[in-house]
Design an enzyme around this catalytic site. Structure first.
Site, short mmCIF file in Angstrom:
data_model
loop_
_atom_site.label_atom_id
_atom_site.label_comp_id
_atom_site.label_asym_id
_atom_site.label_seq_id
_atom_site.Cartn_x
_atom_site.Cartn_y
_atom_site.Cartn_z
N SER A 1 0.72 -1.28 0.04
CA SER A 1 0.04 0.05 -0.07
C SER A 1 0.88 0.98 0.08
O SER A 1 0.23 2.46 -0.17
CB SER A 1 -1.00 0.15 1.21
OG SER A 1 -2.04 -0.85 1.09
N LYS B 1 0.25 3.47 -2.92
CA LYS B 1 -0.81 4.38 -2.90
C LYS B 1 -0.34 5.74 -3.07
O LYS B 1 -1.14 6.68 -3.62
CB LYS B 1 -1.87 3.92 -1.94
CG LYS B 1 -2.47 2.81 -2.25
CD LYS B 1 -3.30 2.33 -0.96
CE LYS B 1 -3.87 0.89 -1.13
NZ LYS B 1 -4.49 0.33 0.19
N TYR C 1 -3.20 -2.43 -10.51
CA TYR C 1 -3.14 -2.13 -9.27
C TYR C 1 -2.21 -2.99 -8.31
O TYR C 1 -1.44 -2.43 -7.53
CB TYR C 1 -4.51 -1.94 -8.38
CG TYR C 1 -4.66 -1.97 -7.10
CD1 TYR C 1 -4.21 -0.90 -6.06
CD2 TYR C 1 -5.06 -2.99 -6.27
CE1 TYR C 1 -4.32 -0.78 -4.74
CE2 TYR C 1 -5.11 -3.19 -4.89
CZ TYR C 1 -4.89 -1.92 -4.14
OH TYR C 1 -4.87 -1.95 -2.87
N TYR D 1 -4.97 2.94 7.86
CA TYR D 1 -6.04 2.27 8.08
C TYR D 1 -6.78 2.83 9.32
O TYR D 1 -6.83 3.87 9.42
CB TYR D 1 -5.94 0.60 8.09
CG TYR D 1 -4.78 0.16 7.04
CD1 TYR D 1 -5.17 0.37 5.74
CD2 TYR D 1 -4.10 -0.53 7.19
CE1 TYR D 1 -4.40 -0.01 4.84
CE2 TYR D 1 -3.05 -1.17 6.17
CZ TYR D 1 -3.27 -0.82 4.97
OH TYR D 1 -2.49 -1.21 3.84
N VAL E 1 1.16 -3.48 3.95
CA VAL E 1 1.25 -4.92 4.65
C VAL E 1 2.36 -5.81 4.57
O VAL E 1 2.69 -6.71 5.11
CB VAL E 1 -0.01 -5.92 4.35
CG1 VAL E 1 -1.20 -5.39 4.94
CG2 VAL E 1 -0.06 -6.32 2.68
#
Lengths: 307, 307, 307, 307
Positions: free
Chosen positions: A63, A66, A191, A243, A261
């Site tokens: 992530s 992102k 992605y 998160y 992660v």
């Protein structure tokens, strides 16, 4: 400040925490990672790097990617991006469909999965296809990392795709609300390829410099985004970067950051440095347990929290 | 920096925005406020104040009081408070019951209504009753504002109580989950009395100094809370201080702050100053429209955003 | 059919189930009930009654009262009632606030708690107060039961009120949406008094006859409601009568019915009889475990399911 | 009873309703249907049929197919099916993902889309593939309809697939919870092919006879399912057969039934007949507006409601 001594201290202090978290195990390719790893690198504006641990070991950025895809989307779409994606904390798990349905297919922010998938879609539309969108993102990351060797793990991205039904559900739900331009499988596949990029803490802390410096790389002077866009990304990292533990991170660490992660966390000290820490065991919210602690120790020892 | 000139500029630049928001009208006592008001005050660590507009006009602090009750609760309960209240953004309207039910009566953070009601309950348990809890909160606010004249409007709090069914629903729901010690009506009544406190921008910007200075009032040297607690409050203000526009505020303003439906917003620049702005017209998310804009102009002009 | 033999058989067959459920324990007054009780009564259109077990033992009717208050509300408001209350299954726990908030304070149906509280409010508005509304409901129930001795337990209703925070939350939430006319405490108090009525299986099976006979008491020929209204109530009993086990009850039993946490279940066989069964141990969905089984055995043995 | 006269009366009485509903328009293939159509057929146990209107006109059965796939799944899986699919009303739109996520990928009942997709998956696992599963379902429907000409429209199923992102989201979400055995695209494709079957009111009313007669075709004496399974299906039709208007249908019509967005509704009168009505304009809940009214007139005129 003697950053090297601080990193060495941190490295000693986190040792007892090995074994208290859990490596991500939803795909075999990540489950097999050696849990007993720790690395941390600081990169200053003049390029000086301080490292401790396995700072040359590549890991799956997941992530963290992102941040970089959001940067490019913001650069090309500017405010138009907010028609597709919000910028508020979600208060829900990172991969929940509930809020996405209640809010008619518009993701809450670019750092929950639905948001990042939507960002990928926006980039595919801008660049005209998944191949080129993937390549341009990689080029951008290589550029800000100043390292042309960076690449994606096909084993990891293929494994993600095989177990990616929830992300496919998110993408299909957005598509049903006409908030996805391209084919679902292509978008999710692209992605996953960005998530499967492999970098180390040296590369990633280097890559964060433009965000610590109002959009301009302080070493190369390349201007990637406007100061206002950089401020926006930092604000979203602070409010949504971890998160459902973003509030916790804001308190304990007090720096804009983003976790993955794969065990990595990037952060910035505005006007001073880029940071990356890596340790694969995760806490209950899915963030690197030792990485979070290391960053907390860092701001405690240096007083560099933004608060 | 010439703060007075900056405030004067801001005051000119926000003029065209009058009439574009909407005064809170859920109770008659607030609906009657003159919408065409604007005031802004900066208070530095040496006590110097810069003001523009009606900086002596009292207004209803409403949710800004949540910052002060949270401070006291954190002081007395410390980490034990987190058994009752979370510290994550909610991603839901400030008065929603949905998340409160899904999360078994534990409010997401101390700045949504359920959280602030719960904080009031904790203070009542600590002080031993609603009268004394109310009085001690007022004394604390008078102390940090250095102004003994501060008081609550009985007309406003009575009016709130008469229209307070949703807050009573929140309190009853928490009570049904055994997450409220005292009688529902007492707790909500005390909560409304704190919300009905009347202050002006001079008082409120002064009152924020302890949060800008790690828990210690820089003028009186009184220590109210620990540096860690002050950091916590600032982090919660940044991630949760503006209802479902907290992410937006973090980007546009980039300072820890808290708004109230009375039209006030408080904020801090860490290690530098307390700020308060007041203008009664609200935007769609329930925050002062002109107040938000004024703070945005302030950080644009001064570069004092934390990002 | 030899109904007495069938009841005797059922009584034998359910014996092994004692001890497999759990008496309602959310208030002391109900928690103290002897769990090892069973009673079942059939009342035919000519008044003949067949009973087995403790058919003279009074128990707390609880939610069964919702059938009777709904009857009166439908009688007086007719279609106007549907502006306040829906008639669709809820798919959520009987006391959930989630759907009530999403649907703007309009309860899904008259048999979830919010719906029955709203019905009580409608009756208070019709009759002009809580005292008279309570009395008229009792008179109605005495009339259809042909038993003037029926009364409410003040111990039970007082105990309910003391632990009734979730119901107060529901009522306050409806009030905040302007879907409650009277004072919250009065409405909930009256609701609890109806729930605390004490009846036995003979009374309750007798009381259901008007619903089995299109709104007309087959013994006294009194017309309480229109055939269309009776059909409506039966349809709501079938689709919503047993909380989140309504579908299960429709299949296993196949009769319109309504359960209460006191251990009672009423049902009708259209054009033939009223039924009541009582046994205090509840299953996971909050319905009488043995009562449900007894009714299932009854339709299996008699073929009287409506399907 | 003179069924033909009753049908003729109904046909006259519904005429003014043409133009008050809206043909399904989410796919072009359905949007093009002539809205001014009406047909109704009753089939008695001896095979006698009474019809009015365009009873030979084929239309897309859509969700009516869920009754037949559920029948086969129940036949082969019996109680084991309940590990995958519930049997309670959902209280949510037929294609919602919210409840599916909250309940860990287990659909509430076999008549919401997620449930029917899951049933299709179960049949694919039983039969060993999508081709054979599709064919066996068609064979079953031909058998109970006593008409070998029945077939699926490839134009409709292809069009569904092209616009089927929400159903793909549902299937992917179930797959992510390990509650789907086969490939998502195969399952959803097969589901759409069943929905695209084309039948008329004569065929469909004939096809319902086994459900009106405890699982046995009264004409051919073929036994398809047990009486208990037939009762189950009828109970699910009554409580869940008409999306979020199931309670309304239970009251107004009072018969177990199932609607489809193609404009068809099937229903049974237990122990007496199968019914099908067709008219393409839908009401707000997605059920045939004139079809629902026609069935309501039918039970009003005949007194054949089960309540």
């Amino acid at each position: 400040m003697d950053y090297q001594s601080i990193l060495d201290e941190i490295s000693n202090e986190i040792t007892p925490l090995f074994g208290t978290g859990k490596v991500a195990n939803y795909i075999p390719a990540l489950a097999g990672v050696n849990p007993k790893q720790f690395a941390m690198t600081l990169t200053l504006f003049d390029g000086t790097q301080y490292s401790v641990g396995q700072a040359d070991t590549l890991f799956s950025v997941q992530s963290i990617s992102k941040v970089f895809t959001f940067t490019l989307a913001l650069k090309f779409y500017s405010k138009a991006l907010y028609n597709r994606i919000g910028h508020e904390p979600s208060g829900n798990p990172f991969n929940s469909l509930v809020q996405l349905e209640y809010e008619n297919g518009k993701p809450r922010n670019p750092f929950i999965n639905a948001g990042a998938i939507n960002v990928t879609d926006a980039l595919m539309s801008h660049y005209g296809g998944c191949e080129v969108a993937y390549r341009e993102v990689v080029e951008f990351i290589r550029d800000i990392s100043d390292d042309i060797s960076i690449d994606s793990s096909e084993i990891v991205s293929a494994s993600e795709m095989q177990h990616g039904h929830r992300n496919l559900a998110l993408a299909n739900l957005m598509k049903s609300f006409n908030n996805l331009d391209n084919e679902v499988e292509d978008v999710v596949g692209t992605y996953f390829k960005h998530c499967a990029l492999e970098m180390n803490t040296k590369m990633l802390s280097r890559a964060m410099l433009y965000l610590a410096n109002h959009g301009v790389d302080p070493i190369t002077d390349k201007c990637y985004i406007t100061p206002s866009q950089a401020k926006r990304i930092n604000a979203v990292m602070l409010t949504c970067g971890h998160y459902d533990a973003s509030g916790d991170f804001a308190f304990h660490v007090g720096l804009p950051g983003k976790s993955g992660v794969g065990g990595g966390i990037v952060a910035i000290v505005p006007k001073l440095m880029g940071i990356c820490v890596f340790s694969p065991e995760l806490n209950a919210q899915g963030n690197s347990l030792i990485g979070t602690k290391a960053l907390e120790l860092f701001t405690d020892k240096t007083g560099l929290s933004i608060f």
